[in-house]
Motif scaffolding. Structure first.
Motif, PDB file in Angstrom:
ATOM      1  N   ASP A 309       0.910  -1.352   0.035  1.00 52.21           N
ATOM      2  CA  ASP A 309       0.067  -0.180  -0.210  1.00 52.21           C
ATOM      3  C   ASP A 309       0.988   1.354   0.042  1.00 52.21           C
ATOM      4  O   ASP A 309       1.140   1.875   0.927  1.00 52.21           O
ATOM      5  CB  ASP A 309      -0.966   0.028   1.123  1.00 52.21           C
ATOM      6  N   LEU A 310       1.243   1.795  -1.441  1.00 53.93           N
ATOM      7  CA  LEU A 310       2.161   2.935  -1.384  1.00 53.93           C
ATOM      8  C   LEU A 310       1.279   4.048  -0.761  1.00 53.93           C
ATOM      9  O   LEU A 310       2.202   5.040   0.000  1.00 53.93           O
ATOM     10  CB  LEU A 310       2.512   3.296  -2.743  1.00 53.93           C
ATOM     11  N   ASN A 311       0.104   4.396  -0.964  1.00 51.93           N
ATOM     12  CA  ASN A 311      -0.346   5.644  -0.432  1.00 51.93           C
ATOM     13  C   ASN A 311      -0.622   5.405   1.064  1.00 51.93           C
ATOM     14  O   ASN A 311      -0.102   6.564   1.526  1.00 51.93           O
ATOM     15  CB  ASN A 311      -2.017   5.646  -1.068  1.00 51.93           C
ATOM     16  N   THR A 312      -0.753   4.408   1.657  1.00 46.52           N
ATOM     17  CA  THR A 312      -0.797   4.307   3.115  1.00 46.52           C
ATOM     18  C   THR A 312       0.771   4.588   3.718  1.00 46.52           C
ATOM     19  O   THR A 312       0.879   5.552   4.726  1.00 46.52           O
ATOM     20  CB  THR A 312      -1.418   3.181   3.885  1.00 46.52           C
ATOM     21  N   CYS A 313       1.640   4.210   3.017  1.00 44.85           N
ATOM     22  CA  CYS A 313       3.161   4.468   3.372  1.00 44.85           C
ATOM     23  C   CYS A 313       3.331   5.779   3.326  1.00 44.85           C
ATOM     24  O   CYS A 313       3.997   6.302   4.343  1.00 44.85           O
ATOM     25  CB  CYS A 313       3.912   3.706   2.427  1.00 44.85           C
ATOM     26  N   TRP A 314       3.060   6.535   2.434  1.00 46.28           N
ATOM     27  CA  TRP A 314       3.196   7.892   2.319  1.00 46.28           C
ATOM     28  C   TRP A 314       2.487   8.831   3.355  1.00 46.28           C
ATOM     29  O   TRP A 314       3.290   9.599   4.153  1.00 46.28           O
ATOM     30  CB  TRP A 314       2.830   8.548   1.055  1.00 46.28           C
TER      31      TRP A 314
END
Length: 443
Positions: A309-314
């Motif tokens: 989950d790239l978005n959550t990581c950011w």
């Protein structure tokens, strides 16, 4: 006025000049110089400037290598890879836990042999360099010989490499397990022999919680306290079955990450591979402790583990770098790995732009490894690790490169159609250590 430099490189250059908090900040930190000049003093970057400005600072006796027509980017940073698994890449049919038993453990059993370890170390590093990777965080095996061989080979090339021997005392074949005290003593000896030697660094490497008893994790914690500038490298939340196993083995802990955190194994130089099924509390702990994660798209897809989950990581403010995770990962190529990362994003309605992708593979990866003060872009004083990309090595690439309207589209085409054929040369510490047979012209 001329500056002190030993060589100069002419070509097109792209890098990200600063670490960012959100992907929307990346375009303003991106730098593209279509005709640039990179000045080096030994293994150190002096400056990157447009050709017309930089050439005025050149002394007459400084050689200039001409890479016009090529794109030069910082060396790729691989934040998670297993060098012994090189020889079993592309192993068919299993998910994580079965795959370890059927393929991984038997292959790793060979690395007690110094000759075999040396042979595979040389092959592994050649694969990295021929794919443009100049820095990596690497798993060895449980055998000290595996790490001695890898560090010896990397030191000979002047590479910046972080590696460690696997620490593992249960839930694995007898031929790959050790006692906590054996693990401590062997790891301590390796740290004293290799850590901070040249460009080499050591990572404490417990394989993952299921193969680590509480006693072993206590020894890892002891080593981390004794050698606080070492790295810590392990796996986290890769597979749902694995997570349930951890819960059964460590019932007193809140979640998977809490097992590591309770032993003081989170922190600025702690890197956790995969992180596919994290609870919100685990994301928050990663952020609070300044830990980092490695996103390994080809491995996650190949083993059917899940989608990162790239978005959550950011959104959670967690540092992240790219990992090829060979041999569950199916390629050493960071270009191909970025292409698969884009597809993982698409499946979650996240558009991974080329600017962001190349950030994760260079400066972002360096930041995840706490190395962004040394590598990751072309800032003055940084180490001269970079890769020369030929953007058009096939008829299809030539067509798409020619009709791409700007650098963003050219980069995106590279990461979707590119592979090892696009690596024209790889430079490590100011030296060309790999190149194709095509000749480089003098400017």
């Amino acid at each position: 006025m001329s500056v002190t430099c030993t060589q100069a490189i002419r070509g097109s250059f792209f890098d990200i000049t600063a670490v960012v908090d959100m992907p929307t900040q990346l375009p303003e930190q991106a730098r593209y110089i279509e005709d640039g000049l990179l000045l080096l003093n030994g293994g150190e970057i002096v400056s990157l400037q447009p050709w017309e400005e930089g050439r005025l600072q050149l002394a007459d006796d400084v050689p200039v290598l001409d890479y016009r027509g090529k794109l030069i980017v910082p060396g790729f940073v691989d934040t998670h890879i297993h060098y012994p698994q090189t020889e079993m890449i592309g192993a068919y049919g299993e998910q994580l836990l079965e795959w370890l038993q059927q393929y991984t453990f038997p292959v790793e059993s060979q690395y007690h042999c110094p000759q075999h370890a040396a042979k595979m170390s040389a092959f592994f590093l050649h694969q990295l360099l021929s794919n443009g990777t100049t820095t990596a965080l690497v798993f060895g095996t449980v055998h000290p010989e595996s790490v001695d061989a890898l560090f010896t080979a990397a030191d000979g090339l002047g590479m910046r490499l972080i590696a460690g021997k696997v620490m593992m005392d249960r839930n694995a074949p007898d031929y790959l397990t050790e006692t906590p005290e054996q693990s401590y003593q062997q790891t301590r000896a390796l740290i004293e022999r290799w850590h901070n030697k040249g460009r080499l660094s050591y990572a404490l490497t417990p394989r993952f919680a299921p193969t680590s008893s509480p006693e072993l994790l206590s020894k890892v914690s002891q080593l981390k306290a004794e050698f606080p500038d070492t790295w810590m490298h392990t796996h986290l939340s890769e597979n749902p079955q694995e997570i349930e196993w951890v819960k059964s083995l460590f019932p007193a802990h809140k979640n998977y990450l809490d097992v590591y955190d309770a032993y003081q194994l989170t922190g600025r130089r702690s890197v956790f591979a995969h992180c596919l099924h994290l609870e919100e509390e685990e994301w928050d702990c990663l952020h609070k402790t300044d830990s980092a994660v490695a996103f390994c798209p080809t491995s996650n897809l190949f083993l059917g583990s899940g989608l990162f989950d790239l978005n959550t990581c950011w959104q959670k403010g967690v540092k992240m770098g790219m990992g090829t995770d060979v041999g569950a990962g199916t390629t050493f190529s960071m270009l191909q790995t970025l292409g698969e990362a884009y597809k993982v994003g698409q499946l979650q309605r996240y558009k991974l732009a080329a600017c962001e992708a190349f950030y994760h593979a260079t400066l972002g990866g360096a930041h995840a490894l706490d190395l962004d003060s040394r590598i990751g872009n072309f800032s003055p004083g940084k180490e001269a690790d970079f890769v020369v990309l030929d953007p058009a090595v096939s008829a299809l690439q030539q067509m798409r490169h020619a009709n791409s309207k700007d650098i963003w589209e050219k980069l995106f085409v590279l990461m979707t159609l590119g592979d090892d054929r696009n690596i024209a040369a790889t430079w490590v510490n100011g030296q060309c250590v790999w190149q194709t047979h095509s000749e480089v012209k003098a400017a």
